[in-house]
Design an enzyme around this catalytic site. Structure first.
Site, mmCIF file in Angstrom:
data_model
loop_
_atom_site.group_PDB
_atom_site.id
_atom_site.type_symbol
_atom_site.label_atom_id
_atom_site.label_comp_id
_atom_site.label_asym_id
_atom_site.label_seq_id
_atom_site.Cartn_x
_atom_site.Cartn_y
_atom_site.Cartn_z
ATOM 1 C CG ASN A 480 -1.989 1.056 1.158
ATOM 2 O OD1 ASN A 480 -1.795 2.097 0.549
ATOM 3 N ND2 ASN A 480 -3.120 0.801 1.800
ATOM 4 C CG ASP A 481 3.117 2.332 -3.590
ATOM 5 O OD1 ASP A 481 4.211 2.052 -3.079
ATOM 6 O OD2 ASP A 481 2.752 1.877 -4.684
ATOM 7 C CB CYS A 482 -1.584 5.604 -0.076
ATOM 8 S SG CYS A 482 -1.582 5.981 -1.839
#
Length: 809
Positions: A480-482
């Site tokens: 989850n890059d965020c």
């Protein structure tokens, strides 16, 4: 509302209305030359890298949407129309767009004139073909003027749209007969050019955009088309284009065929010039000659179709569910191939500028294509490994042409290393070729190594980067890059992914922990195969230790935690006001075997059903974040229901499908599958908006205003993971180190299904029957009428066809 239909026999989606809810596109190209083409002929072309080798110009976020592409205009006595509807947008009597496997056919009819344009990229050729057939279906002679149009990009896509003080001065072309050559910057640092040609004598041309369109006109009303006469303009700076004009007559019933070709050429430095100032066109002449007749084009098109039929023949299913059949047999595998080719670089949502080939992305993409293109998967694994650092971390992306790591993004995404183990194991399970482990591939610093050294570094990177709870440090982010637990960004414009204001961060990821115990056993088996017994035993101890850490520190009362933040606070806990439950660890921790022996896995999956399920799929988290949490990063910057903040993130839905099959719940697994598989959403295209034949990355969640609206179609890990979920876990046919495992987990009302699976050069015709209507369990299995004790088919390798009969119960 439908805007077309599936033609399964031809492996096409047929669009019957040009004004789709969003441009519905296709991809042309399989190897180095690629094109995006919409249902009204918008899009662009590039060689290998959409950022650094863009051939034609395209303007994202434009008004109107999808303006710019490969355009053709017909002018009959001042009556002007486009066979592809756009850009003129005159109402057509008939319109049809057929998106197929690596080709698109747009056909139309206007005022008793029919037109068909076939677009495709031939195999092993750096060009695209536009074959136009125009037929007079009236009872009188007709006179036409046809105009072609493409707009050249000055190679570097970002510089092309920003550096105007230079770019308005450097555009250069050459014209030779019916061929227009684009040679901007060829006179100095470049050794490549492009060309646009047609296979007959032309009546005029234009290469300057302003001359062709007019300064205040649009694509829908180019000045040259309106006046009916080319200006023979030669671009000198400004914006180079390529346009041909051809005048012709058609008798009643007569048809004219024209073949246009857009191509890319590279010359060696010492072979750049024919004479001073004149480019060496030998390779261009040769390429043009390959496809300059209707017979040659037909031969190339047949070859392309055979190629795709061969690829898709490696796995086919016949079941009672028509939509599943077409997704598995055609569209899901096709999307997997496109995604493998382009990673996340160029779509109608990815501009082709900001992203190269992703380390995490491509390792996952391999899972969906290794059964079709094992040799290319092997090459990609080695390319990815070459971007890895000696400590096991890796560049998050690399550039497609240079294959060098992207410094702008760097490393520090701590899930990245584990994906390399997963893809390598998938390759070996599919091919049995353990020799890849001994392939020489240096680390990024040049230190000599073999691939197995990279896998060891990947495994130990997790061990060497653990936090206070014995869980893996998250770094910049995990999958989850965020979820940016070390970022703490306060200034607009800062990158959530690369900024780290907390260098001492001990933020931990339960998801990476789940990945580690999922992937780890494959690493152990690879160690054992190489005779590394002590290493295998040590690795297994670390896996067991991580599992205990998850069981002690990675669980809430009813589900798995997501993480621990910089301050050591739980993320994804009932103790949180928002973001109490996340989807990712529920999938990976169960795939890794946590909670299977004490009922906690089922309890967590029941929580997913209760908290995350919607009519359009499983949302990523609940409740959504209503305000910005600086300690969590980008995830809380999105409005509720969008992207990582509570959308239906289709990429991770299949992890839950897989987890449900592991606990034996075929009903629920297939229910989740149908909610996001695009073929099932065709009837609600006005809500879903993106293509009904390929997956989107994200669908607006229940807290969003436009719940059910999809975005970011085509280039997403959703494609590979859904193919894995449906074929390997629901249909239950998956390659393992020992052989082909047959272990279906299906809805109880299924009578069974049939699968054709190529494996180790043999063909297996698998018939699964479910007379007792169970969801899981193999009661009996026979190979060529001989009963087997286990549901594993060891490779036979005789090149023959074999029969497998499975009785569930």
């Amino acid at each position: 509302m439908k805007y077309g239909y599936f033609d399964d026999n031809r492996k096409e989606y047929v669009i019957t209305k040009p004004q789709t809810p969003y441009p519905w596109i296709n991809y042309l190209g399989c190897e180095a030359y690629f094109s995006l083409i919409s249902n009204t002929s918008g899009g662009y072309s590039f060689y290998k890298d959409a950022s650094k080798r863009r051939l034609t110009r395209y303007r994202y976020n434009n008004v109107p949407t999808d303006a710019g592409g490969r355009y053709y205009y017909l002018n009959e006595g001042g009556d002007i129309w486009s066979p592809t509807w756009a850009p003129v947008k005159k109402a057509l009597d008939e319109y049809e767009c057929r998106h197929g496997m690596g080709y698109t056919i747009i056909s139309s009819r206007y005022n008793d004139i029919s037109c068909e344009i076939l677009y495709f990229v031939p195999l092993e050729a750096n060009c695209e073909i536009h074959q136009i057939k125009i037929k007079n279906e009236s009872n009188r002679k007709r006179k036409f003027k046809l105009f072609s149009f493409i707009e050249f990009c000055l190679w570097d896509a970002f510089d092309d749209m920003s550096n105007f003080q230079r770019n308005f001065n450097i555009g250069e072309v050459e014209i030779e007969g019916s061929t227009i050559y684009h040679k901007t910057e060829y006179r100095e640092r470049r050794n490549h050019y492009s060309f646009f040609t047609v296979n007959q004598k032309i009546d005029g041309f234009d290469t300057d955009r302003e001359s062709f369109i007019g300064l205040y006109n649009g694509f829908n009303e180019p000045e040259v088309v309106v006046t009916g006469k080319s200006k023979n303009s030669v671009a000198s700076g400004w914006s180079p284009i390529a346009s041909h004009s051809i005048f012709f007559e058609l008798l009643p019933g007569e048809e004219k065929v024209l073949i246009f070709q857009l191509g890319y050429i590279e010359n060696q430095k010492e072979e750049k010039w024919e004479k001073p100032g004149v480019i060496n066109k030998n390779k261009a002449h040769s390429l043009i000659e390959q496809f300059n007749t209707e017979d040659k084009v037909q031969e190339a098109f047949i070859r392309l179709n055979r190629y795709w039929n061969m690829l898709l023949d490696n796995f086919t299913v016949r079941s009672q569910d028509e939509n599943m059949n077409r997704m598995v047999n055609i569209w899901n595998q096709y999307q997997c191939m496109v995604t493998f080719n382009l990673a996340r670089s160029a779509s109608y949502f990815e501009s082709g500028i900001s992203r190269g080939i992703g380390f995490r992305d491509s390792n996952q993409d391999i899972l969906g294509v290794v059964h079709m293109i094992p040799d290319r998967a092997r090459e990609r694994i080695l390319d990815l490994a070459a971007t890895q650092f000696e400590d096991g971390s890796a560049y998050h992306q690399y550039e497609p042409i240079s294959k060098k790591g992207n410094d702008a993004i760097g490393s520090g995404f701590n899930d990245d290393p584990l994906w390399l183990i997963m893809s390598t194991a998938a390759y070996i399970k599919e091919t049995g070729r353990y020799d890849i482990l001994e392939e020489k591939v240096p680390f990024n610093n040049g230190k000599e190594a073999i691939l197995f050294d990279h896998l060891k570094a990947s495994f130990w990177h997790v061990i060497n980067n653990k936090g206070p709870h014995g869980l893996p440090l998250i770094g910049h982010a995990d999958w989850n890059d965020c979820l940016n637990l070390s970022c703490f960004s306060e200034e607009p414009g800062e990158s959530f992914q690369t900024l780290s204001n907390k260098k001492d961060s001990q933020a931990e990821s339960v998801m990476i922990a789940g990945m580690f115990i999922t992937v780890g056993p494959d690493f152990v088996k690879l160690c054992e195969h190489l005779g590394e017994k002590e290493l295998a035993q040590e690795a297994m101890r670390h896996i067991d230790e991580m599992k205990r850490s998850i069981e002690k520190y990675g669980v809430d009362p009813s589900w798995f935690l997501r993480a621990y933040d910089y301050f050591g606070n739980k993320v994804g806990s009932i103790e949180n006001e928002e973001g109490q439950i996340y989807i990712e660890p529920q999938g990976f921790c169960i795939m890794g075997g946590v909670g299977l022996d004490n009922g906690f896995a089922k309890k967590a999956l029941d929580s997913v059903k209760d908290r995350l399920d919607t009519q359009y799929g499983l949302i990523l988290l609940d409740p959504t974040y209503k305000s910005y949490h600086i300690e969590l990063g980008e995830i809380s910057s999105y409005p509720p229901g969008y992207k990582e903040n509570g959308s239906v993130f289709c990429h991770n839905n299949p992890w839950i499908m897989i987890a449900e099959t592991i606990v034996g719940n075929g009903e629920r697994a297939f229910e989740y599958y149908k909610k996001i598989a695009p073929a099932y959403l065709e009837d609600i295209s006005e809500i879903h908006r993106t293509e009904p034949y390929v997956y989107a990355q994200t669908i607006a969640g229940r807290d969003a205003k436009n719940h059910g609206e999809a975005k970011n179609s085509w280039l997403t890990g959703t494609a590979a993971w859904n193919f894995v979920a449906i074929t390997q876990w629901i249909l239950g046919i998956r390659a393992d180190f020992e052989g082909l495992v047959i272990d279906p987990c299906i809805p109880s009302d299924w009578d069974g299904f049939q699968v054709k699976r190529r494996y180790f050069g043999d063909v297996y015709n698998i018939t699964v029957r479910n007379p007792q209507h169970v969801e899981k369990g193999v009661k009996q299995i026979k190979l060529d009428d001989v009963a087997l004790e286990k549901n594993i088919i060891k490779p036979i390798k005789d090149g023959k066809t074999h029969k497998i009969e499975v009785i569930m119960g």
